[in-house]
Design a protein around this motif. Structure first.
Motif, short mmCIF file in Angstrom:
data_model
loop_
_atom_site.label_atom_id
_atom_site.label_comp_id
_atom_site.label_asym_id
_atom_site.label_seq_id
_atom_site.Cartn_x
_atom_site.Cartn_y
_atom_site.Cartn_z
N ASN A 36 0.80 -1.22 0.00
CA ASN A 36 0.00 0.00 0.00
C ASN A 36 0.83 1.27 0.00
O ASN A 36 0.41 2.30 -0.52
CB ASN A 36 -0.95 0.00 1.20
N ASP A 39 1.62 2.16 -3.48
CA ASP A 39 0.42 2.77 -4.07
C ASP A 39 0.33 4.24 -3.69
O ASP A 39 0.12 5.11 -4.54
CB ASP A 39 -0.85 2.06 -3.55
N VAL A 43 0.88 7.13 -6.36
CA VAL A 43 -0.37 7.86 -6.63
C VAL A 43 -0.22 9.33 -6.25
O VAL A 43 -0.61 10.23 -6.99
CB VAL A 43 -1.56 7.22 -5.87
N VAL A 55 -7.33 6.67 -2.09
CA VAL A 55 -6.67 5.45 -1.63
C VAL A 55 -6.61 5.43 -0.11
O VAL A 55 -6.90 4.41 0.53
CB VAL A 55 -5.26 5.34 -2.24
N THR A 58 -9.83 4.41 1.90
CA THR A 58 -10.28 3.01 1.88
C THR A 58 -9.66 2.18 3.01
O THR A 58 -10.15 1.10 3.32
CB THR A 58 -9.90 2.33 0.54
N TYR A 138 -11.19 1.45 -6.30
CA TYR A 138 -10.01 0.84 -5.67
C TYR A 138 -10.42 -0.34 -4.79
O TYR A 138 -9.82 -1.43 -4.85
CB TYR A 138 -9.27 1.88 -4.83
N TYR A 142 -9.49 -4.30 -5.21
CA TYR A 142 -8.69 -4.83 -4.11
C TYR A 142 -9.30 -6.11 -3.54
O TYR A 142 -8.59 -7.09 -3.26
CB TYR A 142 -8.58 -3.78 -3.01
N ASP A 183 3.18 -1.09 -10.03
CA ASP A 183 2.72 0.27 -9.72
C ASP A 183 3.30 1.28 -10.69
O ASP A 183 2.59 2.15 -11.22
CB ASP A 183 3.12 0.65 -8.28
N VAL A 194 -5.89 5.07 -9.74
CA VAL A 194 -6.13 4.22 -8.58
C VAL A 194 -6.45 2.78 -8.99
O VAL A 194 -6.17 1.84 -8.25
CB VAL A 194 -7.27 4.78 -7.70
N ALA A 195 -7.03 2.58 -10.16
CA ALA A 195 -7.28 1.22 -10.64
C ALA A 195 -5.97 0.47 -10.83
O ALA A 195 -5.85 -0.70 -10.47
CB ALA A 195 -8.08 1.25 -11.94
N ALA A 198 -4.61 -0.64 -7.47
CA ALA A 198 -5.33 -1.80 -6.93
C ALA A 198 -4.95 -3.09 -7.67
O ALA A 198 -4.75 -4.14 -7.05
CB ALA A 198 -6.84 -1.57 -7.02
#
Length: 456
Positions: A36, A39, A43, A55, A58, A138, A142, A183, A194-195, A198
């Motif tokens: 994460n 990510d 991101v 992100v 979540t 996301y 996930y 990533d 964000v897709a 994930a």
């Protein structure tokens, strides 16, 4: 048994054996967090503050559902470690196969729950409309990786329960590298936002699960060797796992419900605060992975030694781990307090987000020491099979009190500091209760009597 890649935590120097067992768990947790963190970092730097906030928003919901099963996994770790310490290898064999079948079932349930409830839960948490769509997307991607993620966690608990904390580390390093590379490709190169983050995370979870299952399946001659013809649920073993695991799962759920309320409170302060809280969670995880790794290690250490009826060694191990926890926590706290701004700027260059985040770190990092007794002592008690009182302390005096504070005081004093104060308030009270129970609660005698063992 000579070929088993494990640390013998039943004999020898306690500090040396505990450190040798703890370090791979710590590094493994570090690389797991890279899923994460990569990510968030990529991101934040390549997509923008809104995507970063999406992100980050979540996290509490993901942790709630995943934490439920990880709590159950802790039951697997306890029963396997106790059986392994007692050299009851037939029970270990049945426990391993039951746990893996159970993992697939629960993973499928969590996948369905995550897909169905992603958007309603995000709305319930007060996620701003401007990031709601990205956060929901996301989450739905996930949760497609729930089965491999839970298989990996179950396999890891099994390996650690028999003293092997190194191979789970190697598998996580490989999976983390997969995640980071994907990533960069999906977000920085292809622009999937964000897709892409994930999808990269799910791919890395699949990689870690495959490596772990291959390890268990390839352990020819070992009591935890995986064989397809033995894959069935054993009701008695499942009951033992759930006796330990359900209270731990409930405890985890309460923690995460309170964190969801905290996230909801932070959402009320706007996008900059949401983004700052999300980044703080990535930095803050260095402390949590340290203290949680100590909790996992002490549970395994205590479980094996309790199974082997080495009760003096159980208490000695707890003392050593408390000292380790205090020293490491002090190091982390000072480092975070002094390095707050540069740490935040690794994730974002938005000055408003950085300013809010630095304030968060300056309030929370000095009070980390108030938490360590909760993690270490509850882990030790769990390793002996004592889960009822620790769960009650955590549920009522950490989570319940925190929810009460947030729902009554935050509406009256609507500041970030009021939200933050919920942490030291609840940690301090619960720590005092854990210490009192550990010292005066008679828990070890009850656990010995319950196991049918005779104290040496």
């Amino acid at each position: 048994m000579a070929n088993v890649k494990q640390t013998d935590i039943l004999t020898g120097s306690i500090p040396k054996q505990l450190l040798a067992f703890f370090m791979p768990i710590w590094f493994g947790t570090l690389f797991q967090q890279l899923y994460n963190t990569a990510d968030t970092l990529i991101v934040g730097n390549f997509v923008g503050t809104r995507a970063l906030a999406a992100v980050g928003a979540t996290g509490p919901f993901v942790n709630l559902l995943v934490g439920l099963f990880v709590g159950l996994c802790s039951g697997v770790g306890v029963v396997v470690s106790q059986s392994f310490g007692a050299r009851d290898y037939e029970s270990v064999d049945r426990q391993v196969h039951t746990a893996l079948v159970f993992s697939v079932v629960i993973g499928a349930v969590l996948t369905a729950l995550g897909l169905l409830t992603a958007e309603p839960v995000m709305r319930l948490m007060g996620t701003p409309e401007e990031i709601l769509g990205a956060a929901t997307l996301y989450l739905r991607i996930y949760f497609l990786g729930m089965i491999p993620q839970i298989l990996y966690n179950t396999g890891t608990y099994i390996l650690r329960a028999i003293g092997d904390s190194k191979r789970p580390l190697y598998f996580l390093i490989a999976a983390s590298l997969v995640n980071i590379v994907l990533d960069v490709v999906f977000i920085a190169v292809l622009g999937w936002g964000v897709a892409g983050a994930a999808i990269a995370t799910v791919a890395s979870q699949v990689a870690s699960a495959l490596l772990t299952l291959r390890c268990v399946a390839g352990s020819e001659g070992m009591p935890w060797h995986l064989a397809l013809d033995k894959m069935r649920l054993n009701a008695k073993i499942l009951g033992a796992v759930c006796t330990i695991g359900i209270p731990a799962a409930a405890q985890s759920a309460m923690y995460n419900v309170s964190n969801m309320i905290i996230q909801s409170c932070m959402n009320s302060f706007g996008t900059d605060t949401i983004a700052a809280w999300g980044v703080y969670g990535k930095i803050d995880f260095v402390f949590w992975m340290t203290i949680n790794s100590l909790g996992i290690a002490i549970t395994t250490f205590v479980g094996q030694n309790f199974g082997a009826r080495q009760y003096d060694r159980v208490r000695s191990g707890v003392r050593v781990y408390m000292g380790m926890a205090a020293g490491l926590t002090l190091l982390v706290s000072v480092s975070f307090y002094l390095g707050a701004e540069p740490l935040f700027r690794v994730f974002t260059q938005d000055s408003s987000v950085v300013a809010v985040g630095v304030q968060m770190m300056h309030v929370l990092t000095p009070v980390y020491l108030t938490y360590i007794s909760i993690e270490v002592l509850s882990g030790a008690l769990r390793g002996c099979g004592d889960v009822r009182v620790p769960t009650l302390i955590t549920v009522f005096f950490v989570c319940g009190l925190r929810v009460l504070w947030l729902t009554t005081m935050v509406p009256l004093y609507h500041t970030i500091a009021t939200v933050e104060f919920s942490y030291p308030l609840t940690w301090t009270l619960a720590s005092l209760l854990f210490i009192l129970y550990y010292k005066r609660g008679g828990w070890l005698k009850r656990c010995i009597e319950k196991s049918g063992a005779v104290a040496k």
